[in-house]
Design a protein around this motif. Structure first.
Motif, PDB file in Angstrom:
ATOM      1  N   ASP A 121       0.850  -1.190   0.000  1.00  0.00           N
ATOM      2  CA  ASP A 121       0.000   0.000   0.000  1.00  0.00           C
ATOM      3  C   ASP A 121       0.887   1.241   0.000  1.00  0.00           C
ATOM      4  OD1 ASP A 121       0.850   0.464   2.603  1.00  0.00           O
ATOM      5  OD2 ASP A 121      -1.002  -0.216   3.529  1.00  0.00           O
ATOM      6  N   LEU A 122       0.289   2.404  -0.264  1.00  0.00           N
ATOM      7  CA  LEU A 122       1.071   3.619  -0.446  1.00  0.00           C
ATOM      8  C   LEU A 122       1.727   4.087   0.837  1.00  0.00           C
ATOM      9  CD1 LEU A 122      -1.101   5.656  -2.976  1.00  0.00           C
ATOM     10  CD2 LEU A 122       0.742   4.023  -3.397  1.00  0.00           C
ATOM     11  N   ASP A 123       1.159   3.765   2.007  1.00  0.00           N
ATOM     12  CA  ASP A 123       1.815   4.087   3.275  1.00  0.00           C
ATOM     13  C   ASP A 123       3.139   3.350   3.391  1.00  0.00           C
ATOM     14  OD1 ASP A 123      -0.692   5.300   3.775  1.00  0.00           O
ATOM     15  OD2 ASP A 123      -0.358   5.083   5.923  1.00  0.00           O
ATOM     16  N   THR A 124       3.128   2.059   3.051  1.00  0.00           N
ATOM     17  CA  THR A 124       4.358   1.270   3.105  1.00  0.00           C
ATOM     18  C   THR A 124       5.392   1.790   2.129  1.00  0.00           C
ATOM     19  OG1 THR A 124       3.164  -0.721   3.805  1.00  0.00           O
ATOM     20  CG2 THR A 124       5.314  -1.042   2.777  1.00  0.00           C
ATOM     21  N   ILE A 125       4.951   2.162   0.919  1.00  0.00           N
ATOM     22  CA  ILE A 125       5.878   2.692  -0.084  1.00  0.00           C
ATOM     23  C   ILE A 125       6.501   3.996   0.397  1.00  0.00           C
ATOM     24  CG2 ILE A 125       6.038   3.629  -2.418  1.00  0.00           C
ATOM     25  CD1 ILE A 125       3.870   1.625  -3.231  1.00  0.00           C
ATOM     26  N   ALA A 126       5.700   4.888   0.992  1.00  0.00           N
ATOM     27  CA  ALA A 126       6.232   6.151   1.501  1.00  0.00           C
ATOM     28  C   ALA A 126       7.264   5.908   2.592  1.00  0.00           C
ATOM     29  CB  ALA A 126       5.088   7.027   2.033  1.00  0.00           C
ATOM     30  N   LEU A 127       6.961   4.973   3.495  1.00  0.00           N
ATOM     31  CA  LEU A 127       7.904   4.651   4.563  1.00  0.00           C
ATOM     32  C   LEU A 127       9.180   4.061   3.999  1.00  0.00           C
ATOM     33  CD1 LEU A 127       8.501   4.359   7.614  1.00  0.00           C
ATOM     34  CD2 LEU A 127       7.439   2.095   7.487  1.00  0.00           C
ATOM     35  N   THR A 128       9.047   3.143   3.046  1.00  0.00           N
ATOM     36  CA  THR A 128      10.211   2.479   2.465  1.00  0.00           C
ATOM     37  C   THR A 128      11.097   3.456   1.708  1.00  0.00           C
ATOM     38  OG1 THR A 128       8.990   0.404   2.257  1.00  0.00           O
ATOM     39  CG2 THR A 128      10.953   0.652   0.894  1.00  0.00           C
ATOM     40  N   GLU A 129      10.484   4.347   0.938  1.00  0.00           N
ATOM     41  CA  GLU A 129      11.255   5.247   0.087  1.00  0.00           C
ATOM     42  C   GLU A 129      11.845   6.431   0.840  1.00  0.00           C
ATOM     43  OE1 GLU A 129       8.819   6.446  -3.146  1.00  0.00           O
ATOM     44  OE2 GLU A 129       9.018   4.533  -4.217  1.00  0.00           O
ATOM     45  N   ALA A 130      11.240   6.813   1.968  1.00  0.00           N
ATOM     46  CA  ALA A 130      11.686   8.053   2.597  1.00  0.00           C
ATOM     47  C   ALA A 130      11.980   7.965   4.077  1.00  0.00           C
ATOM     48  CB  ALA A 130      10.633   9.157   2.376  1.00  0.00           C
ATOM     49  N   GLY A 131      11.253   7.121   4.855  1.00  0.00           N
ATOM     50  CA  GLY A 131      11.280   7.274   6.288  1.00  0.00           C
ATOM     51  C   GLY A 131      11.987   6.236   7.116  1.00  0.00           C
ATOM     52  N   ALA A 132      12.501   5.152   6.523  1.00  0.00           N
ATOM     53  CA  ALA A 132      13.021   4.064   7.347  1.00  0.00           C
ATOM     54  C   ALA A 132      14.387   3.601   6.855  1.00  0.00           C
ATOM     55  CB  ALA A 132      12.053   2.877   7.337  1.00  0.00           C
ATOM     56  N   PRO A 133      15.390   3.609   7.727  1.00  0.00           N
ATOM     57  CA  PRO A 133      16.705   3.116   7.306  1.00  0.00           C
ATOM     58  C   PRO A 133      16.707   1.638   6.953  1.00  0.00           C
ATOM     59  CG  PRO A 133      16.653   3.509   9.676  1.00  0.00           C
ATOM     60  CD  PRO A 133      15.392   4.085   9.115  1.00  0.00           C
ATOM     61  N   PHE A 134      15.785   0.839   7.569  1.00  0.00           N
ATOM     62  CA  PHE A 134      15.675  -0.581   7.241  1.00  0.00           C
ATOM     63  C   PHE A 134      14.714  -0.828   6.085  1.00  0.00           C
ATOM     64  CE2 PHE A 134      17.235  -0.619  11.594  1.00  0.00           C
ATOM     65  CZ  PHE A 134      18.193  -1.621  11.563  1.00  0.00           C
ATOM     66  N   LYS A 135      14.252   0.245   5.446  1.00  0.00           N
ATOM     67  CA  LYS A 135      13.423   0.170   4.240  1.00  0.00           C
ATOM     68  C   LYS A 135      12.069  -0.482   4.472  1.00  0.00           C
ATOM     69  CE  LYS A 135      16.539   2.315   2.019  1.00  0.00           C
ATOM     70  NZ  LYS A 135      16.334   3.767   1.817  1.00  0.00           N
ATOM     71  N   GLY A 136      11.520  -0.375   5.672  1.00  0.00           N
ATOM     72  CA  GLY A 136      10.120  -0.670   5.896  1.00  0.00           C
ATOM     73  C   GLY A 136       9.721  -2.108   6.059  1.00  0.00           C
ATOM     74  N   GLY A 137      10.620  -3.055   5.855  1.00  0.00           N
ATOM     75  CA  GLY A 137      10.263  -4.457   6.024  1.00  0.00           C
ATOM     76  C   GLY A 137       9.236  -4.911   5.022  1.00  0.00           C
ATOM     77  N   THR A 138       8.430  -5.900   5.393  1.00  0.00           N
ATOM     78  CA  THR A 138       7.438  -6.438   4.468  1.00  0.00           C
ATOM     79  C   THR A 138       6.240  -5.529   4.308  1.00  0.00           C
ATOM     80  OG1 THR A 138       6.391  -7.676   6.260  1.00  0.00           O
ATOM     81  CG2 THR A 138       8.077  -8.818   4.985  1.00  0.00           C
ATOM     82  N   GLY A 139       5.908  -4.769   5.329  1.00  0.00           N
ATOM     83  CA  GLY A 139       4.815  -3.824   5.230  1.00  0.00           C
ATOM     84  C   GLY A 139       3.462  -4.469   5.019  1.00  0.00           C
ATOM     85  N   ARG A 140       2.514  -3.670   4.506  1.00  0.00           N
ATOM     86  CA  ARG A 140       1.163  -4.141   4.220  1.00  0.00           C
ATOM     87  C   ARG A 140       0.969  -4.243   2.717  1.00  0.00           C
ATOM     88  NH1 ARG A 140       0.155  -0.432   8.589  1.00  0.00           N
ATOM     89  NH2 ARG A 140       0.121   1.208   7.027  1.00  0.00           N
ATOM     90  N   GLN A 141       0.184  -5.242   2.290  1.00  0.00           N
ATOM     91  CA  GLN A 141      -0.075  -5.441   0.877  1.00  0.00           C
ATOM     92  C   GLN A 141      -1.563  -5.307   0.577  1.00  0.00           C
ATOM     93  OE1 GLN A 141       1.582  -7.846   2.724  1.00  0.00           O
ATOM     94  NE2 GLN A 141       3.662  -7.298   2.107  1.00  0.00           N
ATOM     95  N   VAL A 142      -1.869  -4.954  -0.677  1.00  0.00           N
ATOM     96  CA  VAL A 142      -3.249  -4.893  -1.165  1.00  0.00           C
ATOM     97  C   VAL A 142      -3.343  -5.813  -2.378  1.00  0.00           C
ATOM     98  CG1 VAL A 142      -5.091  -3.439  -2.066  1.00  0.00           C
ATOM     99  CG2 VAL A 142      -3.500  -2.515  -0.364  1.00  0.00           C
TER     100      VAL A 142
END
Length: 287
Positions: free
Chosen positions: A60-81
């Motif tokens: 989802d777009l929240d996970t993409i935003a976190l991965t691309e900008a906010g997390a040094p570990f690149k967000g992990g697996t996150g949430r999927q749609v």
């Protein structure tokens, strides 16, 4: 006209985009994400002069935003749609925007688990900012709960990173409301994700982190604070340190250690009210 056909028609296609990503537990030889073969992501699409359109199981777009900008570990697996269409517009003067729509084919209701998201990004010199909002319908709850018989998941995030010298500082702030909206940013370990055994329906999450390159290696650290605003007040904190080592442009090894502290009966990545630690070693390769 099929919405996917209409969206693709808006892009002058000059190439293709696709990905298949999976989790595999080395100790149990089992697939993650409920045993799905490519549970992280499985999508295909077109990329062109005006942007990219992809269709399939996607973050989802929240996970993409976190991965691309906010997390040094690149967000992990996150949430999927599942069954989602993502549209990413090309960047114009440092500004870009995106949108997504998805529907769970397994839902017995017309709007059950239907998801809609929007995002915007800004890049200016050493600063990168991403903002996103995701709304996901949840099937009606029976009997009705005190909050009503619908608990739609609403997730909003503001994520940013700032490069100074060779290092990069990260920060993210998330507002989550509704059933199923509040997995910790990186619970259990920085490269993975899971849900709490007792869900929060209203929380505020803060992440700060740092990435420091040292030759082919990169040192990583992050701290997460989950502030549960439900009456139960099930808060959680996580601290994580790690490192990655680039063997080639597509292959790297990583290691991390994380510690979660649960409060007031929270059950993130461990027994309710207790803490949990994780040590991870792994290798990633992009094809």
């Amino acid at each position: 006209m099929n919405p996917a056909v209409l969206v693709v028609a808006l892009v002058v296609a000059v190439g293709s985009a696709f990905a298949q990503s999976a989790d595999q537990s080395a100790d149990q030889s089992a697939a993650g994400q409920g045993g799905l073969l490519f549970g992280r992501q499985a999508y295909a699409g077109l990329t062109g002069n005006h942007g990219t359109v992809t269709v399939g199981r996607q973050h989802d777009l929240d996970t993409i935003a976190l991965t691309e900008a906010g997390a040094p570990f690149k967000g992990g697996t996150g949430r999927q749609v599942d069954n989602s269409i993502n549209v990413d517009g090309r960047q114009v003067r440092g500004v870009s925007a995106g949108a997504s729509w998805g529907a769970d084919a397994r839902s017995s209701t017309g709007s059950g688990n239907r998801a809609l998201g929007v995002s915007v990004g800004v890049e200016h010199g050493p600063l990168t900012i991403r903002a996103a909002h995701q709304n996901r319908n949840v099937a009606p709850v029976a009997p009705a709960m005190p909050m009503g018989n619908r608990l739609d998941a609403k997730n909003s995030i503001l994520a940013a990173n700032l490069r100074f010298g060779s290092a990069t500082a990260y920060a993210a702030y998330s507002v989550t409301r509704g059933l199923g909206s509040t997995p910790l940013f990186n619970p259990d370990d920085p490269y993975s994700a899971s849900m709490a055994s007792t869900l929060s329906t209203d929380s505020r999450d803060v992440l700060v982190g740092l990435a420091l390159p040292c030759g082919p290696a990169t040192l990583l650290a992050s701290y997460i604070r989950k502030n549960d605003r439900d009456l139960a007040n099930r808060d959680a904190n996580q601290f994580a340190v790690g490192a990655s080592y680039s063997l080639t442009r597509r292959t790297d090894f990583y290691a991390s250690y994380s510690r979660i502290t649960n409060r007031d009966g929270a059950g993130y990545a461990g027994p309710r009210g207790a803490g949990a630690s994780a040590l991870n070693l792994g290798m990633r390769h992009g094809f």
